[in-house]
Design an enzyme around this catalytic site. Structure first.
Site, short mmCIF file in Angstrom:
data_model
loop_
_atom_site.label_atom_id
_atom_site.label_comp_id
_atom_site.label_asym_id
_atom_site.label_seq_id
_atom_site.Cartn_x
_atom_site.Cartn_y
_atom_site.Cartn_z
N GLY A 1 0.78 -1.24 0.00
CA GLY A 1 0.00 0.00 0.00
C GLY A 1 0.81 1.27 0.00
N GLY B 1 1.86 3.35 -5.84
CA GLY B 1 1.14 2.82 -7.00
C GLY B 1 -0.32 2.50 -6.76
N GLY C 1 -1.75 0.23 -4.89
CA GLY C 1 -2.12 0.06 -3.49
C GLY C 1 -2.34 1.38 -2.80
N SER D 1 -2.41 -9.71 -13.46
CA SER D 1 -1.77 -8.92 -14.52
C SER D 1 -2.27 -9.37 -15.87
CB SER D 1 -0.25 -9.11 -14.47
OG SER D 1 0.38 -8.60 -15.64
N TYR E 1 7.20 -13.69 -14.29
CA TYR E 1 6.19 -12.77 -13.76
C TYR E 1 4.79 -13.26 -14.13
CZ TYR E 1 3.67 -8.35 -13.06
OH TYR E 1 2.78 -7.37 -12.67
#
Length: 257
Positions: free
Chosen positions: A21, A24, A26, A146, A159
């Site tokens: 958090g 970005g 978060g 993603s 990723y």
């Protein structure tokens, strides 16, 4: 003459946990949930970053920031003990923390693999698992996946694989936690203008190329992702469960004209 009665904020009286958090997506989610009346817990590994985020958010006694490594169950247990003492139960968990290492497959080291899997899969799994005792029946969990697990990307094998695993949790956990009416959904952001994006796509030319891959011809903002997270956490999404929602401007499903 009808007089409009002001509506209470959507998340008044609710408590939200956001991992990763400090920056970005978060951070923007924390900002939005605070504005909508929630009590918000933000966590991350970087104490300095969390301190700066806390000062910027200025949430008073509705904001609690504490360092924790989501890949370490002991860290999460300590964090959630503190959350329970301070706020009681949780209503929303945004499992947002994640990292990226982008290389051709032959270039990955064992350290790279452990680093990415620890944050992007183990961290999500443990975040949900360790939060369960505090989560109210009927709560909402949102997992940050993603767009890369929907399309092949040469430097994204590690990723994308971890994000595919995280997104799959939304389906399996939606079933696993149905007896408690806990909804579990994933979001799959596209190119979003975050610190990670800036580091991974360092030149203006590369960023323009990323923007051109969207039919909207731009990258997204953390605030746009936060709005999607808030929708999935809200009563407006009460019958949305087990989905992976693309927030990508059309990168995956549409071809730019």
């Amino acid at each position: 003459m009808t007089q409009n009665t002001p509506q209470a904020p959507r998340f008044a009286g609710k408590t939200v946990l956001i991992t990763g958090g400090g920056t970005g997506m978060g951070f923007s989610a924390a900002e939005l949930f605070l504005a909508e009346g929630a009590k918000v817990v933000i966590t991350g590994r970087n104490a300095d970053r969390l301190k700066v985020a806390s000062e910027r958010l200025d949430g008073g006694d509705r904001l609690f920031a504490a360092t924790a490594d989501v890949a370490k169950p002991a860290d999460l247990d300590r964090l959630l003990d503190e959350v329970g003492e301070r706020f009681g139960k949780l209503d929303v968990v945004f499992a947002n923390a994640g990292v990226g290492v982008f290389k051709r497959i032959q270039e990955f080291t064992e350290e790279d693999v452990d680093y990415v899997i620890d944050a992007n899969f183990k961290g999500v799994f443990y975040t949900v698992q360790r939060s369960l005792p505090l989560l109210r029946d009927g709560a909402s969990i949102i997992i940050n996946a993603s767009w890369t697990h929907h399309r092949g990307l040469a430097i994204g094998s590690l990723y994308a694989a971890t994000k595919a695993a995280a997104a799959n949790l939304a389906k399996t956990l939606a079933s696993d936690l149905a007896d408690r009416r806990i909804r579990v959904n994933a979001i799959s952001p596209g190119y979003i203008d975050t610190d990670m994006f800036q580091e991974s796509v360092p030149t203006p030319e590369e960023r323009e190329d990323s923007a051109r891959q969207s039919v909207l011809q731009r990258v997204g903002t953390p605030e746009e992702v936060a709005a999607t997270v808030a929708f999935l956490a809200s009563d407006a999404a009460a019958f949305v469960n087990g989905v992976d929602l693309l927030v990508d401007g059309g990168v995956v499903n549409a071809i730019p004209a």
